[in-house]
Design a protein around this motif. Structure first.
Motif, PDB file in Angstrom:
ATOM      1  N   VAL A 129       0.605  -1.353   0.441  1.00  0.00           N
ATOM      2  CA  VAL A 129       0.049  -0.117   0.074  1.00  0.00           C
ATOM      3  C   VAL A 129       0.464   1.546  -0.241  1.00  0.00           C
ATOM      4  O   VAL A 129       1.535   1.787   0.940  1.00  0.00           O
ATOM      5  N   LEU A 130       0.541   1.831  -1.169  1.00  0.00           N
ATOM      6  CA  LEU A 130       1.432   3.307  -0.781  1.00  0.00           C
ATOM      7  C   LEU A 130       0.830   4.425  -0.749  1.00  0.00           C
ATOM      8  O   LEU A 130      -1.139   4.435  -0.940  1.00  0.00           O
ATOM      9  N   MET A 131       0.419   5.600   0.306  1.00  0.00           N
ATOM     10  CA  MET A 131      -0.330   6.884   0.732  1.00  0.00           C
ATOM     11  C   MET A 131       0.698   8.421   0.698  1.00  0.00           C
ATOM     12  O   MET A 131       1.965   7.637   0.928  1.00  0.00           O
ATOM     13  N   THR A 132       0.058   8.457   0.910  1.00  0.00           N
ATOM     14  CA  THR A 132       0.062  10.438   0.761  1.00  0.00           C
ATOM     15  C   THR A 132      -0.964  10.487   2.276  1.00  0.00           C
ATOM     16  O   THR A 132      -1.825  10.756   2.269  1.00  0.00           O
ATOM     17  N   ALA A 133      -0.699  11.337   2.651  1.00  0.00           N
ATOM     18  CA  ALA A 133      -0.789  12.006   4.143  1.00  0.00           C
ATOM     19  C   ALA A 133      -0.218  13.720   4.043  1.00  0.00           C
ATOM     20  O   ALA A 133       0.476  14.064   3.740  1.00  0.00           O
ATOM     21  N   GLY A 134      -1.580  14.566   4.708  1.00  0.00           N
ATOM     22  CA  GLY A 134      -0.757  16.064   5.745  1.00  0.00           C
ATOM     23  C   GLY A 134      -1.302  16.896   4.566  1.00  0.00           C
ATOM     24  O   GLY A 134      -1.558  16.683   3.246  1.00  0.00           O
TER      25      GLY A 134
END
Lengths: 223, 223
Positions: free
Chosen positions: A20-25
């Motif tokens: 799983v690849l995610m972005t946040a913030g």
């Protein structure tokens, strides 16, 4: 730490072996060495979701904008500042991923130029020219071998319309929608999931609980 | 807490009974319910200075922009978001203060209008009209019964020129200058003090140590 280990031990391994690849913030789009455009995203929802994915057995890579949050155990974290840096980090980590989740509140625009030195105030008014940033989620979803793509829609009104529009326009498999007044900076969240089968409201809960329910729903879509 | 109490106990009471009003952190100038203009100030230097003032015996009121820092013991804290809110909170708390210290990185400009709902991206470019914000420190120093006024100058170059210019232009008694590359977001700081007697460089140290030295210098100016 022990508590997180124990929690992880008792979660069903719904994402066992998945990548799983995610972005946040938020992102921070520099105007000069100190000033910039940003938004009020705390990163809490994205970090909670990264934790829930790890607890469900996934290998998680998290590309994070500037936040003051500790990295959840077992998560590979890449720190970035601007939307362009986030775009490049995402595409660098993309090959071999099963799922991409864009939680970050990516700035839609950046200043057309950033000053190398601090801008000195002088005039009573100032005009900023902004350029459109790349749409990271749409770009990932448009890849020929795209992973399952999940988007977030944080809206101040007309949530159903915007979230379902995002699902279709960006060709996503799942959109997690919420009203900003229910979510930004808070520890709890009230969200609605949107997928090809329709609209699935979740009860208001802590961001950790909401994250686990999103993981369950996501695991169902992966089968 | 005990440690802070002990530390406070052993500090010389250089500001005993003095009333100190301060600002710290960045401001956030809203473009819409989630986006805005801000800067990279963490608030650490201002909060360290508030702590040092309390430990030196002062009554401290701290007007803070959005930061993720705990309130130092004994400090009265007022949270604000924009420069206009900070201006109003400062002038509300000003009567009877002996010292005003403007540490906040106040945004020089704000968007000419903030949208009530989240702006939807559409065009490839966007033009933002910005208006000059009130200069809180200069406004306080210009009051007929102004307290002793201390400013901070965070510059990316030509520190001496800008800091001494600020001292004179705003009619301040002390300016604490530093280079942003030595300071922003870090726990340590290298500063130079500027007053009517000249230029006083301090050795690089933790923000807590720097804060104590600023308090010592300030107490000398109050006599």
């Amino acid at each position: 730490e022990l508590f997180e280990h124990l929690l992880a031990h008792f979660q069903p391994k719904l994402l066992a072996g998945r990548r799983v690849l995610m972005t946040a913030g938020p992102t921070f789009e520099a105007l000069d060495p100190v000033r910039g455009l940003t938004n009020l995203s705390s990163g809490k929802m994205g970090f909670a979701l990264a934790r829930a994915c790890v607890q469900a057995g996934a290998h998680v890579t998290l590309v994070s904008g500037p936040v003051s949050l500790p990295t959840p155990q077992g998560v590979t974290r890449i720190d970035v500042q601007s939307a362009s840096q986030m775009h490049d980090a995402v595409f660098g980590a993309l090959p071999g991923q099963d799922v991409f989740i864009g939680v970050a509140a990516v700035a839609d625009y950046r200043p057309s130029q950033a000053a190398a030195d601090k801008i000195k105030k002088s005039a009573d008014t100032l005009t900023l020219e902004l350029l459109r940033n790349p749409d990271i989620l749409a770009a990932v979803a448009a890849q020929p071998d795209a992973p399952l793509c999940v988007g977030f829609a944080a809206e101040s009104r007309n949530l159903d319309g915007y979230a379902q529009g995002k699902l279709q326009a960006k060709k996503l498999q799942l959109v997690v929608g919420n009203l900003v007044q229910d979510s930004i900076g808070r520890d709890s969240n009230a969200v609605v999931l949107y997928d090809a089968a329709g609209r699935h409201p979740l009860p208001p809960a802590s961001k950790d609980d909401v994250a686990q329910r999103i993981v369950s729903h996501l695991a169902g879509l992966l089968k």
